[in-house]
Design an enzyme around this catalytic site. Structure first.
Site, PDB file in Angstrom:
ATOM      1  N   ASP A  48      45.330  37.232  35.759  1.00 43.08           N
ATOM      2  CA  ASP A  48      46.765  37.103  35.533  1.00 43.08           C
ATOM      3  C   ASP A  48      47.152  37.481  34.099  1.00 43.08           C
ATOM      4  OD1 ASP A  48      46.828  36.122  38.078  1.00 43.08           O
ATOM      5  OD2 ASP A  48      47.831  34.243  37.577  1.00 43.08           O
ATOM      6  N   HIS A 193      42.468  34.807  33.287  1.00 44.67           N
ATOM      7  CA  HIS A 193      43.624  35.361  32.579  1.00 44.67           C
ATOM      8  C   HIS A 193      43.216  36.411  31.560  1.00 44.67           C
ATOM      9  CE1 HIS A 193      45.194  31.546  34.167  1.00 44.67           C
ATOM     10  NE2 HIS A 193      46.391  32.115  34.105  1.00 44.67           N
TER      11      HIS A 193
END
Length: 248
Positions: A48, A193
């Protein structure tokens, strides 16, 4: 406490099922993917945020070196600044998904603004890549049935996860690795992430260990299979870690 948490999760999924499986004339059925096929040792690695020039390219280098395909949920405004990284993702066989345009908490916005968040990001990605994204993930896992419905109307399938590395919390690469490996099973969806140094440090070991255990890394396109027809109705099994809902 764990039993209570599991009961609440089951109840939440049941409520979402009811909300999402109410037919609406002239519209396709909403879809949520929270896990892949548990009968296979396939896992989907999802990243992400970003793209971050100083981080995302290093992640892509690792994936290329390991022969692994992943799925990136990118932020529209950041993709517009670094379109060459998004194009590299696609060129190297990864899936690119919608992580909203401004990375706002969608539960804090009126629904018309939620619609704008999804559509602006999709439009940006289509401009960069030539095609609209298929998958979406709400920032922070903050969603409810109405957020999912808006995503569906924007042509997006919402993707959750089963293994959260919690790498945005400042924990060490070793702790990230332990969290992912302890939570990953067949059909798992791993959440990490971009923009986190410890993630880059942890990623090679995570990949090597899961490969040694017989897991195969697939993109979300592979995990989800062909694009469903409008008549298809489906809600995948629930994630083992429940993201935040609007009702909380």
């Amino acid at each position: 406490m764990r039993k209570l948490r599991n009961m609440l999760l089951v109840l939440t999924v049941a409520l979402l099922w009811c909300a999402l499986h109410t037919p609406k004339e002239g519209t396709a059925q909403a879809l949520v993917i929270a896990r892949g096929d548990i009968s296979t040792k396939n896992v989907a690695l999802t990243i992400d945020d970003g793209p971050h020039p100083g981080f995302t390219n290093r992640i892509l280098d690792i994936l290329q070196g390991k022969g692994v395909k992943a799925s990136f949920f990118v932020v529209g405004r950041m993709a517009a600044v670094s379109p060459e990284i998004v194009r590299r993702m696609l060129a190297e066989g990864h899936t690119v998904g919608n992580h909203t345009h401004y990375h706002n908490n969608l539960l804090s916005l009126p629904l018309e603004n939620v619609h704008i968040e999804w559509d602006m990001c999709s439009s940006t990605l289509k401009t960069i890549t030539g095609k609209a994204p298929r998958f979406a993930r709400p920032p922070g896992g903050n969603y409810d049935a109405s957020v999912l419905e808006v995503a569906r109307k924007s042509g997006l399938t919402t993707v959750l996860w089963t293994a959260n590395g919690a790498d945005c919390t400042g924990i060490s690469s070793g702790d990230i690795t332990k969290r992912i490996l302890s939570r990953t099973g067949p059909g798992g969806i791993i959440l990490l992430h971009s923009g986190v140094e410890a993630t880059i440090e942890a990623l090679p070991g995570i990949i090597d260990t899961l490969k040694a255990k017989g897991y195969r890394f697939v993109t979300l396109d592979e995990m989800a299979g062909p694009v469903p027809t409008p008549q298809r109705k489906e809600l995948r099994s629930a994630s083992s870690e429940s993201p935040t809902k609007r009702m909380d």
